[in-house]
Write a protein that holds these residues in place. Structure first.
Motif, PDB file in Angstrom:
ATOM      1  N   TYR A 109     -12.475  -2.705   5.601  1.00 34.23           N
ATOM      2  CA  TYR A 109     -11.908  -1.412   5.223  1.00 34.23           C
ATOM      3  C   TYR A 109     -12.952  -0.394   4.766  1.00 34.23           C
ATOM      4  CZ  TYR A 109      -7.806  -4.377   5.244  1.00 34.23           C
ATOM      5  OH  TYR A 109      -6.830  -5.266   5.637  1.00 34.23           O
ATOM      6  N   ASP A 110     -14.164  -0.836   4.538  1.00 38.59           N
ATOM      7  CA  ASP A 110     -15.218   0.091   4.093  1.00 38.59           C
ATOM      8  C   ASP A 110     -16.296   0.162   5.164  1.00 38.59           C
ATOM      9  OD1 ASP A 110     -17.472  -1.955   3.404  1.00 38.59           O
ATOM     10  OD2 ASP A 110     -15.703  -2.714   2.346  1.00 38.59           O
ATOM     11  N   LYS A 113      -4.125   6.495   5.149  1.00 37.94           N
ATOM     12  CA  LYS A 113      -3.960   5.049   5.360  1.00 37.94           C
ATOM     13  C   LYS A 113      -4.675   4.576   6.620  1.00 37.94           C
ATOM     14  CE  LYS A 113       0.335   4.551   8.029  1.00 37.94           C
ATOM     15  NZ  LYS A 113       1.645   3.854   8.076  1.00 37.94           N
ATOM     16  N   THR A 120      -7.961  -4.038  11.509  1.00 39.70           N
ATOM     17  CA  THR A 120      -7.883  -4.817  10.282  1.00 39.70           C
ATOM     18  C   THR A 120      -6.712  -5.796  10.351  1.00 39.70           C
ATOM     19  OG1 THR A 120      -6.425  -3.202   9.221  1.00 39.70           O
ATOM     20  CG2 THR A 120      -8.803  -2.895   8.922  1.00 39.70           C
ATOM     21  N   TRP A 153       0.838  -1.207   0.000  1.00 36.50           N
ATOM     22  CA  TRP A 153       0.000   0.000   0.000  1.00 36.50           C
ATOM     23  C   TRP A 153       0.868   1.251   0.000  1.00 36.50           C
ATOM     24  CZ3 TRP A 153      -1.352   4.456   2.598  1.00 36.50           C
ATOM     25  CH2 TRP A 153      -2.602   4.992   2.322  1.00 36.50           C
ATOM     26  N   SER A 165      -7.050   0.388   9.640  1.00 35.10           N
ATOM     27  CA  SER A 165      -5.980   0.863   8.772  1.00 35.10           C
ATOM     28  C   SER A 165      -5.795   0.014   7.519  1.00 35.10           C
ATOM     29  CB  SER A 165      -4.676   0.896   9.569  1.00 35.10           C
ATOM     30  OG  SER A 165      -3.645   1.460   8.820  1.00 35.10           O
ATOM     31  N   HIS A 166      -5.395   0.694   6.442  1.00 34.49           N
ATOM     32  CA  HIS A 166      -5.009   0.015   5.203  1.00 34.49           C
ATOM     33  C   HIS A 166      -3.589  -0.542   5.280  1.00 34.49           C
ATOM     34  CE1 HIS A 166      -8.439   1.071   2.690  1.00 34.49           C
ATOM     35  NE2 HIS A 166      -8.357   2.323   3.087  1.00 34.49           N
ATOM     36  N   ASN A 194      -7.668   5.359   7.402  1.00 38.07           N
ATOM     37  CA  ASN A 194      -9.030   5.015   6.983  1.00 38.07           C
ATOM     38  C   ASN A 194     -10.099   5.583   7.920  1.00 38.07           C
ATOM     39  OD1 ASN A 194     -10.621   3.724   5.036  1.00 38.07           O
ATOM     40  ND2 ASN A 194     -10.742   1.821   6.200  1.00 38.07           N
ATOM     41  N   ALA A 248     -13.776   6.367   6.578  1.00 41.19           N
ATOM     42  CA  ALA A 248     -14.624   5.176   6.537  1.00 41.19           C
ATOM     43  C   ALA A 248     -15.117   4.814   7.938  1.00 41.19           C
ATOM     44  CB  ALA A 248     -13.861   4.006   5.917  1.00 41.19           C
TER      45      ALA A 248
END
Length: 378
Positions: free
Chosen positions: A320-321, A208, A301, A130, A279-280, A210, A213
């Motif tokens: 993540y969404d 990152k 996550t 990422w 987090s991504h 998130n 969201a």
């Protein structure tokens, strides 16, 4: 640990682009590494680029020597012409670079080539796909200009997790990374009773993480009328403004309180039923270790790279969404008291066991000795 002070008398440099809050989790990791080195009898010395917060935040290092250096040219590159000379003048036995993609990587590599001494690199998640997908042309120039040489020259690269070890191998071609987790703070006493329905995020305000969201998921989640979400942190003005707009639209149950340090940060942790990190991309997030040490389980996550939390029952997995974060929020707010306290106990046990300072320090004692024994690669 085979002696009370296995690194007694050794001078070990901790080099990073940041010795301030602007470094986020990397700054927290450098602070922690200074404590690890002191516990092993070594003398840590911190070197970093100078920024708007470095003078004020240096106090968090206590009596550890901190040197910061003026940057010439673009801040994203971080060219500090005095840095290499200062590293040599410090008469280090070993240098530990925290973070990559900026001039400190080149300075560390030059020091290692000229001194031949032990050289360790901790990318801190900065080789995660990422991250490498963002700013591709800048990272391509850095790879070609100095990073590949730096990675090759290191005594070893340090991975926080097995996933990061795979990232390092993919990018550098080296399969010999040492895997050592971050250590968390000393665990606090267990909460005497379940916490109120209060979820907390503490950390950097960055895409990152998130957080937009998360705020949207909070609006979708079915929750008690007294449930609250508090977000605390710092970041680039544009990222902070976007979060503030989302929070304002979310209503009174969501609050953004800005940066939280010291007692203010601890007060948030002490009031939290869960902390949240959707987090991504992460290396190994210090915010989760802080949470577990306070006896606070987490919603996070898989990219937080702490599967121990899920296995031990100290964490709830989220996506993540908003549609996949909202059910995790609902689950966290619906636990019966006994089930919640079992999660809190599991969180604290992780902080007191595999992520405790003595456990991690013992791993670092062997790692630094190995680096100093073999020196930098040709």
């Amino acid at each position: 640990m085979d002696s009370p002070a296995p690194l007694a008398g050794k001078r070990i440099g901790l080099l990073s682009a940041w010795a301030s809050r602007l470094g986020g989790g990397v700054y927290e990791a450098v602070l922690t590494q200074g404590d690890v080195l002191r516990s092993l009898g070594a003398e840590p010395l911190v070197f970093a680029l100078r920024d708007s917060h470095s003078a004020g935040d240096a106090a968090r290092f206590g009596d550890i020597a901190v040197q910061t250096f003026a940057v010439k040219g673009p801040g994203q590159i971080g060219y500090a012409p005095e840095l290499v000379t200062a590293l040599h003048a410090a008469q280090l036995d070993c240098l530990h670079l925290h973070g990559i993609w900026m001039y400190p990587s080149l300075a560390a590599s030059r020091w290692a080539a000229q001194s031949g001494k032990g050289f360790v690199i901790s990318p801190h998640g900065m080789l995660d796909p990422w991250i490498t997908a963002r700013g591709r042309w800048k990272k391509a120039l850095a790879r070609a200009g100095y990073e590949r040489t730096s990675w090759r020259r290191a005594s070893f690269l340090h991975a926080l997790t097995l996933a990061e070890k795979a990232d390092i191998a993919r990018e550098s071609g080296r399969e010999d990374s040492m895997v050592i987790a971050n250590s968390g703070p000393a665990p606090a006493a267990m909460p005497a009773a379940p916490r109120p329905p209060h979820l907390v995020y503490i950390g950097r305000i960055h895409p990152k993480k998130n957080l937009l969201a998360l705020v949207a998921a909070w609006g979708q989640a079915r929750r008690r009328s007294d449930a609250r979400l508090t977000l605390a942190g710092w970041g680039e003005p544009g990222d902070v403004a976007a979060l503030e707009a989302a929070v304002a639209a979310a209503g009174p149950s969501v609050e953004f309180v800005g940066p939280a340090y010291g007692a203010a940060k601890q007060a948030l942790l002490d009031s939290a039923r869960f902390t949240v990190l959707p987090s991504h991309s992460e290396g190994l997030p210090m915010s989760v270790l802080d949470s577990w040490a306070a006896g606070v389980p987490t919603i996070m996550t898989g990219q937080c790279n702490l599967p121990d939390g899920f296995a031990a029952g100290a964490a709830i997995a989220c996506g993540y969404d908003p549609d996949t974060i909202a059910p995790a929020l609902e689950q966290a707010l619906s636990f019966a008291d006994g089930d919640y306290l079992r999660m809190a106990r599991a969180a604290r046990d992780l902080a007191a066991g595999p992520f405790s300072a003595p456990t991690i320090a013992a791993c670092w004692a062997g790692a630094y000795r190995a680096a100093m024994s073999q020196g930098a690669k040709p």
